[in-house]
Scaffold this active site. Structure first.
Site, mmCIF file in Angstrom:
data_model
loop_
_atom_site.group_PDB
_atom_site.id
_atom_site.type_symbol
_atom_site.label_atom_id
_atom_site.label_comp_id
_atom_site.label_asym_id
_atom_site.label_seq_id
_atom_site.Cartn_x
_atom_site.Cartn_y
_atom_site.Cartn_z
ATOM 1 N N ARG A 68 15.953 39.878 2.397
ATOM 2 C CA ARG A 68 17.261 40.268 2.921
ATOM 3 C C ARG A 68 17.386 41.773 2.961
ATOM 4 O O ARG A 68 16.464 42.506 2.624
ATOM 5 C CB ARG A 68 18.400 39.644 2.096
ATOM 6 C CG ARG A 68 18.802 38.263 2.622
ATOM 7 C CD ARG A 68 20.264 37.954 2.331
ATOM 8 N NE ARG A 68 21.153 38.957 2.874
ATOM 9 C CZ ARG A 68 22.331 39.281 2.339
ATOM 10 N NH1 ARG A 68 22.728 38.692 1.241
ATOM 11 N NH2 ARG A 68 23.087 40.187 2.912
ATOM 12 N N ARG A 105 14.398 45.811 5.599
ATOM 13 C CA ARG A 105 13.395 44.745 5.766
ATOM 14 C C ARG A 105 12.060 45.314 6.243
ATOM 15 O O ARG A 105 10.999 44.891 5.792
ATOM 16 C CB ARG A 105 13.897 43.694 6.753
ATOM 17 C CG ARG A 105 15.114 42.954 6.193
ATOM 18 C CD ARG A 105 15.493 41.791 7.067
ATOM 19 N NE ARG A 105 16.909 41.489 6.956
ATOM 20 C CZ ARG A 105 17.471 40.388 7.425
ATOM 21 N NH1 ARG A 105 16.740 39.486 8.041
ATOM 22 N NH2 ARG A 105 18.765 40.183 7.292
ATOM 23 N N LYS A 116 26.575 36.906 16.417
ATOM 24 C CA LYS A 116 26.050 35.826 15.563
ATOM 25 C C LYS A 116 26.620 35.851 14.152
ATOM 26 O O LYS A 116 26.488 34.877 13.424
ATOM 27 C CB LYS A 116 24.523 35.810 15.568
ATOM 28 C CG LYS A 116 23.843 36.765 14.672
ATOM 29 C CD LYS A 116 22.371 36.372 14.644
ATOM 30 C CE LYS A 116 21.600 37.344 13.779
ATOM 31 N NZ LYS A 116 20.172 37.060 13.837
ATOM 32 N N ASP A 117 27.253 36.952 13.771
ATOM 33 C CA ASP A 117 27.879 37.023 12.443
ATOM 34 C C ASP A 117 29.371 36.702 12.480
ATOM 35 O O ASP A 117 30.047 36.739 11.453
ATOM 36 C CB ASP A 117 27.710 38.436 11.858
ATOM 37 C CG ASP A 117 26.247 38.819 11.680
ATOM 38 O OD1 ASP A 117 25.452 37.921 11.349
ATOM 39 O OD2 ASP A 117 25.909 39.991 11.874
ATOM 40 N N CYS A 133 25.657 31.448 11.159
ATOM 41 C CA CYS A 133 24.362 32.101 11.086
ATOM 42 C C CYS A 133 23.607 31.706 9.815
ATOM 43 O O CYS A 133 22.421 31.885 9.702
ATOM 44 C CB CYS A 133 24.609 33.604 11.140
ATOM 45 S SG CYS A 133 23.191 34.647 10.953
ATOM 46 N N ARG A 159 17.568 28.940 9.573
ATOM 47 C CA ARG A 159 17.236 28.603 10.959
ATOM 48 C C ARG A 159 15.793 29.015 11.278
ATOM 49 O O ARG A 159 15.020 28.226 11.839
ATOM 50 C CB ARG A 159 18.199 29.348 11.886
ATOM 51 C CG ARG A 159 17.878 29.268 13.361
ATOM 52 C CD ARG A 159 18.819 30.151 14.172
ATOM 53 N NE ARG A 159 18.642 31.567 13.887
ATOM 54 C CZ ARG A 159 17.679 32.328 14.390
ATOM 55 N NH1 ARG A 159 16.796 31.808 15.212
ATOM 56 N NH2 ARG A 159 17.579 33.602 14.069
ATOM 57 N N ARG A 160 15.427 30.229 10.917
ATOM 58 C CA ARG A 160 14.053 30.667 11.190
ATOM 59 C C ARG A 160 13.071 29.914 10.312
ATOM 60 O O ARG A 160 11.996 29.518 10.755
ATOM 61 C CB ARG A 160 13.932 32.180 10.942
ATOM 62 C CG ARG A 160 14.674 32.986 11.998
ATOM 63 C CD ARG A 160 14.669 34.481 11.694
ATOM 64 N NE ARG A 160 15.399 35.218 12.730
ATOM 65 C CZ ARG A 160 16.188 36.262 12.492
ATOM 66 N NH1 ARG A 160 16.361 36.703 11.264
ATOM 67 N NH2 ARG A 160 16.807 36.871 13.480
HETATM 68 N N1 LIG Z 1 22.298 38.389 10.272
HETATM 69 C C1 LIG Z 1 22.155 39.816 10.364
HETATM 70 C C2 LIG Z 1 22.066 40.243 11.791
HETATM 71 N N2 LIG Z 1 23.119 40.166 12.607
HETATM 72 C C3 LIG Z 1 22.728 40.566 13.860
HETATM 73 C C4 LIG Z 1 21.397 40.927 13.799
HETATM 74 C C5 LIG Z 1 20.567 41.390 14.918
HETATM 75 C C6 LIG Z 1 21.266 41.801 16.184
HETATM 76 C C7 LIG Z 1 21.870 40.683 16.975
HETATM 77 O O1 LIG Z 1 21.513 39.506 16.860
HETATM 78 O O2 LIG Z 1 22.752 41.009 17.782
HETATM 79 C C8 LIG Z 1 20.959 40.757 12.468
HETATM 80 C C9 LIG Z 1 19.629 41.051 11.919
HETATM 81 C C10 LIG Z 1 18.570 40.017 12.217
HETATM 82 O O3 LIG Z 1 18.842 38.822 12.300
HETATM 83 O O4 LIG Z 1 17.409 40.412 12.324
#
Ligand SMILES: NCc1[nH]cc(CCC(=O)O)c1CC(=O)O
Length: 310
Positions: A149, A155, A83-84, A242, A131-132
């Site tokens: 963050r 967190r 997702k990153d 993301c 998004r959330r």
């Molecule tokens: N943006 C940061 C990030 N990138 C991936 C994850 C979680 C692990 C994943 O999605 O594979 C997270 C932390 C989160 O959103 O809580």
């Protein structure tokens, strides 16, 4: 004597290191004699902790330094949370394989409440994901959404310090780090549609490195890859990642059919556009484009333009 050494470029957050170790273990098991080492690095996304990611601009805040290490030869592969990973790769680099997906949902984490529905009006919920935030506000406009963050461990520490009544995190990160007992409940994808690629780990390498590509092949998970390809095709068409209020989630409804759901929303939750479609897994890419086009026809572009301009 090891026949070959392979170097993994990784960020140094606990989750990134877990993922890199996971890939190291899988590679060493698949290839006896292969020696895998980790090269830890800090990314800009890890340094800029006090600003929303949407504002620091630029996609790929978490991957750029790792890609530089691949291009200059100091590492052979980079391990990423899908997702990153930006939609386009720099010249000379490509995505090699996508590993089996962990739980793709968002998790509700709280020391006092069991679920979103359980939160009283005015409760403070921590997330910095647009998004959330947009999905949360649409469902519970009476809650207060507060900036949060830092890596997963940071967190959780902020939650424990009492700054929030609840926080929302990806279930996958919590599960991988052994924090399953911190998940009060996973939020159903209908209520918090995940980010494209959430829960999946991907491996990037130099495009011309056929030898390393052969080593990676046993780690590839085709079912996950088809799902993530559909999700990323939607994101690519919408030009999002993301850090924008875009969500999408693909799943198999049967062995031969993939369903993709997508949404684009205003961060304040006042408007949410939704679309979905299904197709054969081999047409994952076209499925993503079709769902994105549906969202664009509904007016997604105007919403996204406002977010980028802010
Ligand atoms: N943006 C940061 C990030 N990138 C991936 C994850 C979680 C692990 C994943 O999605 O594979 C997270 C932390 C989160 O959103 O809580």
């Amino acid at each position: 004597m090891p026949t070959r050494t392979l170097t993994i470029a990784t960020r140094e957050s606990p989750l990134a290191l877990w993922q890199a170790e996971y890939v190291r273990g899988a590679l060493e098991r698949a290839h006896p004699g292969l020696e895998v080492r980790l090269l830890g690095m800090t990314s800009r996304g890890d340094q800029l902790l006090d600003v929303p990611l949407a504002k620091v601009g630029g996609k790929g805040l978490f991957v750029k330094e790792l890609e530089t290490a691949l291009l200059d030869g100091s590492a052979d592969i980079a391990v990423h949370s899908m997702k990153d990973v930006p939609m386009e790769f720099p010249q000379g680099l490509r995505l090699g394989v996508i590993c089996e997906r962990e739980d793709p949902t968002d998790a509700f984490v709280s020391n006092r409440y069991r679920s979103l529905g359980d939160l009283p009006g005015g409760a403070v919920v921590g997330t910095s994901s647009l998004r959330r935030e947009c999905q949360l506000r649409a469902r519970r406009p009476d809650l207060e959404v507060k900036f949060l963050r830092g890596n997963v461990n940071t967190r959780l520490r902020k939650l424990d310090a009492g700054e929030y009544d609840a926080i929302i995190l990806a279930s996958a990160g919590l599960l991988r780090l052994g924090f399953e007992d911190r998940i009060a409940g996973s939020i159903h994808v209908d209520d918090s549609l995940p980010a494209g690629g959430q829960g999946a780990v991907g491996i990037e390498l130099r495009s011309d490195d056929g030898e390393v590509m052969e080593l990676l092949r046993p780690l590839h998970h085709e079912d996950t890859a088809r799902r993530v390809i559909a999700e990323r095709a939607m994101n690519r068409r919408l030009n999002g990642g993301c850090q924008v209020p875009i969500a999408c989630y693909a799943e198999y409804v049967s062995a031969g059919q993939l369903r993709l759901r997508g949404l684009v929303g205003r961060p304040d939750g006042s408007e949410i556009l939704r679309a979905e479609g299904s197709a054969s897994p081999k047409d994952a890419e076209q499925l993503g484009i079709a769902v994105a086009d549906d969202l664009l026809e509904q007016g997604a572009e105007a919403i996204l333009a406002e977010v980028y301009d802010d």
